[in-house]
Design a protein around this motif. Structure first.
Motif, PDB file in Angstrom:
ATOM      1  N   TYR A 184       0.510  -1.129  -0.035  1.00 38.17           N
ATOM      2  CA  TYR A 184      -0.233  -0.080   0.066  1.00 38.17           C
ATOM      3  C   TYR A 184       0.647   1.150  -0.113  1.00 38.17           C
ATOM      4  O   TYR A 184       2.122   1.215   0.428  1.00 38.17           O
ATOM      5  CB  TYR A 184      -0.749   0.785   1.371  1.00 38.17           C
ATOM      6  CG  TYR A 184      -1.942  -0.643   1.325  1.00 38.17           C
ATOM      7  CD1 TYR A 184      -3.708  -0.488   0.982  1.00 38.17           C
ATOM      8  CD2 TYR A 184      -2.190  -2.791   1.712  1.00 38.17           C
ATOM      9  CE1 TYR A 184      -4.005  -1.191   0.403  1.00 38.17           C
ATOM     10  CE2 TYR A 184      -3.054  -2.976   1.305  1.00 38.17           C
ATOM     11  CZ  TYR A 184      -4.353  -2.203   1.232  1.00 38.17           C
ATOM     12  OH  TYR A 184      -5.017  -3.910   0.396  1.00 38.17           O
ATOM     13  N   SER A 220       5.995  -7.083  -8.340  1.00 42.02           N
ATOM     14  CA  SER A 220       5.429  -6.204  -8.345  1.00 42.02           C
ATOM     15  C   SER A 220       5.841  -4.681  -7.762  1.00 42.02           C
ATOM     16  O   SER A 220       6.343  -4.011  -7.899  1.00 42.02           O
ATOM     17  CB  SER A 220       3.754  -6.249  -7.134  1.00 42.02           C
ATOM     18  OG  SER A 220       4.331  -6.637  -6.395  1.00 42.02           O
ATOM     19  N   CYS A 235       4.261   3.862  -8.169  1.00 37.50           N
ATOM     20  CA  CYS A 235       2.894   3.644  -7.299  1.00 37.50           C
ATOM     21  C   CYS A 235       3.361   4.675  -6.521  1.00 37.50           C
ATOM     22  O   CYS A 235       2.442   5.505  -5.666  1.00 37.50           O
ATOM     23  CB  CYS A 235       3.274   2.591  -6.478  1.00 37.50           C
ATOM     24  SG  CYS A 235       2.323   0.687  -7.467  1.00 37.50           S
ATOM     25  N   ASN A 236       4.453   5.327  -6.072  1.00 38.01           N
ATOM     26  CA  ASN A 236       4.814   5.847  -4.781  1.00 38.01           C
ATOM     27  C   ASN A 236       4.906   7.308  -5.539  1.00 38.01           C
ATOM     28  O   ASN A 236       4.067   8.434  -4.321  1.00 38.01           O
ATOM     29  CB  ASN A 236       6.421   6.224  -4.312  1.00 38.01           C
ATOM     30  CG  ASN A 236       6.401   6.263  -2.717  1.00 38.01           C
ATOM     31  OD1 ASN A 236       5.945   7.344  -2.810  1.00 38.01           O
ATOM     32  ND2 ASN A 236       7.497   5.960  -2.181  1.00 38.01           N
ATOM     33  N   VAL A 296      -2.832   3.751  -3.500  1.00 39.31           N
ATOM     34  CA  VAL A 296      -2.787   3.027  -4.619  1.00 39.31           C
ATOM     35  C   VAL A 296      -1.595   1.562  -4.160  1.00 39.31           C
ATOM     36  O   VAL A 296      -1.490   1.590  -2.693  1.00 39.31           O
ATOM     37  CB  VAL A 296      -1.093   3.259  -5.581  1.00 39.31           C
ATOM     38  CG1 VAL A 296      -0.307   2.685  -6.490  1.00 39.31           C
ATOM     39  CG2 VAL A 296      -1.516   5.029  -5.784  1.00 39.31           C
ATOM     40  N   PHE A 333      -2.926  -1.686  -9.092  1.00 40.30           N
ATOM     41  CA  PHE A 333      -2.534  -2.192  -9.815  1.00 40.30           C
ATOM     42  C   PHE A 333      -1.377  -3.402  -9.846  1.00 40.30           C
ATOM     43  O   PHE A 333      -0.957  -4.315  -8.883  1.00 40.30           O
ATOM     44  CB  PHE A 333      -0.661  -0.780  -9.785  1.00 40.30           C
ATOM     45  CG  PHE A 333      -0.029  -1.166 -11.319  1.00 40.30           C
ATOM     46  CD1 PHE A 333      -0.419   0.003 -11.779  1.00 40.30           C
ATOM     47  CD2 PHE A 333       1.534  -2.164 -11.446  1.00 40.30           C
ATOM     48  CE1 PHE A 333       0.926  -0.219 -13.360  1.00 40.30           C
ATOM     49  CE2 PHE A 333       2.100  -1.717 -12.675  1.00 40.30           C
ATOM     50  CZ  PHE A 333       2.005  -1.566 -13.542  1.00 40.30           C
ATOM     51  N   TYR A 379       7.459  -1.887  -9.433  1.00 41.73           N
ATOM     52  CA  TYR A 379       6.762  -0.551  -9.616  1.00 41.73           C
ATOM     53  C   TYR A 379       6.971   0.399  -8.187  1.00 41.73           C
ATOM     54  O   TYR A 379       5.734   1.417  -8.965  1.00 41.73           O
ATOM     55  CB  TYR A 379       5.278  -1.071  -9.684  1.00 41.73           C
ATOM     56  CG  TYR A 379       5.468  -1.977 -11.266  1.00 41.73           C
ATOM     57  CD1 TYR A 379       5.453  -1.136 -12.340  1.00 41.73           C
ATOM     58  CD2 TYR A 379       5.306  -3.004 -11.252  1.00 41.73           C
ATOM     59  CE1 TYR A 379       5.662  -1.979 -14.004  1.00 41.73           C
ATOM     60  CE2 TYR A 379       5.534  -4.033 -12.882  1.00 41.73           C
ATOM     61  CZ  TYR A 379       5.384  -3.117 -13.701  1.00 41.73           C
ATOM     62  OH  TYR A 379       5.609  -4.574 -14.976  1.00 41.73           O
ATOM     63  N   ALA A 400       0.969   7.923  -5.183  1.00 42.80           N
ATOM     64  CA  ALA A 400       0.215   8.693  -4.467  1.00 42.80           C
ATOM     65  C   ALA A 400       0.205   9.915  -3.957  1.00 42.80           C
ATOM     66  O   ALA A 400      -0.322  10.476  -2.732  1.00 42.80           O
ATOM     67  CB  ALA A 400       0.960   7.369  -3.212  1.00 42.80           C
ATOM     68  N   SER A 438       0.004  -2.221  -5.055  1.00 39.74           N
ATOM     69  CA  SER A 438       0.721  -2.545  -5.930  1.00 39.74           C
ATOM     70  C   SER A 438       0.236  -4.361  -5.327  1.00 39.74           C
ATOM     71  O   SER A 438       0.855  -4.767  -4.443  1.00 39.74           O
ATOM     72  CB  SER A 438       2.044  -2.098  -6.160  1.00 39.74           C
ATOM     73  OG  SER A 438       3.235  -3.394  -6.711  1.00 39.74           O
TER      74      SER A 438
END
Length: 288
Positions: free
Chosen positions: A101, A123, A130-131, A140, A115, A126, A134, A142
């Motif tokens: 998360y 994962s 994602c960071n 977000v 994602f 990414y 967010a 992953s």
């Protein structure tokens, strides 16, 4: 002249029987020999069939094991980018089993982005993408896939949605195979409001399902099938947003290095990532 004693009836019967047995003995031996030969041949055939089955089974097992080992030992986050898996002043990063998360600290997110990674890609690769998303105020998540293969974890988004009732709008997306599987999940569950495709396209027609769609790819991507990418437009809604990033390749949508067979990017990894994040954030912002 001496006349011999006549044989008794029983002796004649015995002699006759003995003679008959002697005459028939070769025939009996032939029948027994044929039967033994058939049984022996059958045993040999069964033995050969068993050996062939064992060999084929062994080859199949080796193939399956090799396939899963190949999937598992793919691409992962580079050491220099491990910092994106750690919390910072804008984003809190937590891992719960197969889910990582990325939670914005300064706002209470009401929109979320799930994602799915590409084939053979962990994962964590990414984390930067994602960071960065967010940090703009979106939850977000992953999703880590079994053996790094999204098809094996298609419905993992359901747990994310169920466990986060505070998020009112969900968008699902993915890179390459991850995007294809994300599309399939959206079509089968209809519990998301949008889909983000990165170097990806749907297998099924989702043009009439009411989803908002964003499709992003790079002009130097040598991994994606451009023919399928173009043909897939008939399977997507007419209002789909298409973004081609000039000079971008397949690999720089993540941070694992270079994907096998990919083209050389004409822009930096940071520029490609920044452009990708900007377009995804704009897409999320417009989800109503």
């Amino acid at each position: 002249m001496k006349i011999g004693k006549a044989k008794s009836k029983e002796e004649r019967k015995y002699d006759t029987f003995s003679i008959t047995m002697e005459l028939e003995r070769p025939l009996l031996y032939d029948e027994e020999n044929d039967k033994e030969k058939i049984e022996r041949d059958n045993r040999i055939k069964k033995s050969k069939a068993k050996k062939s089955f064992i060999i084929l089974l062994s080859i199949l097992v080796l193939f399956v094991v090799g396939f899963f080992v190949w999937l598992s030992n793919g691409y992962t986050l580079k050491k220099n980018d491990m910092k994106y898996l750690k919390s910072n002043s804008n984003v809190k990063v937590t891992t719960e089993g197969d889910y990582t998360y990325f939670t914005p600290k300064r706002v209470n997110a009401t929109k979320g982005f799930i994602f799915y990674p590409g084939e053979r890609v962990d994962s964590s690769s990414y984390a930067k993408l994602c960071n960065m998303i967010a940090a703009y105020g979106y939850e977000v998540v992953s999703v880590d896939m079994p053996f790094n293969y999204a098809n094996f974890g298609e419905n993992k988004a359901t747990k994310v949605i169920k466990d986060n009732p505070g998020i009112k709008k969900w968008v699902i997306g993915g890179d390459s195979l991850g995007g294809t599987v994300a599309c399939k999940y959206a079509a089968n569950n209809k519990n998301v409001d949008g889909v983000v495709l990165i170097s990806s396209y749907p297998k099924d027609n989702i043009s009439q399902l009411g989803f908002e769609i964003l499709s992003i790819w790079g002009s130097k991507d040598n991994v994606v099938d451009y023919k399928e990418l173009i043909n897939s437009k008939t399977k997507l809604p007419q209002n789909t947003k298409y973004i081609e990033i000039e000079g971008a390749n397949h690999s720089q949508f993540a941070n694992y290095g270079t994907y096998s067979g990919d083209g050389k990017a004409l822009i930096s990894s940071d520029e490609q990532m920044t452009t990708t994040v900007k377009n995804i954030v704009n897409f999320l912002n417009n989800i109503q």
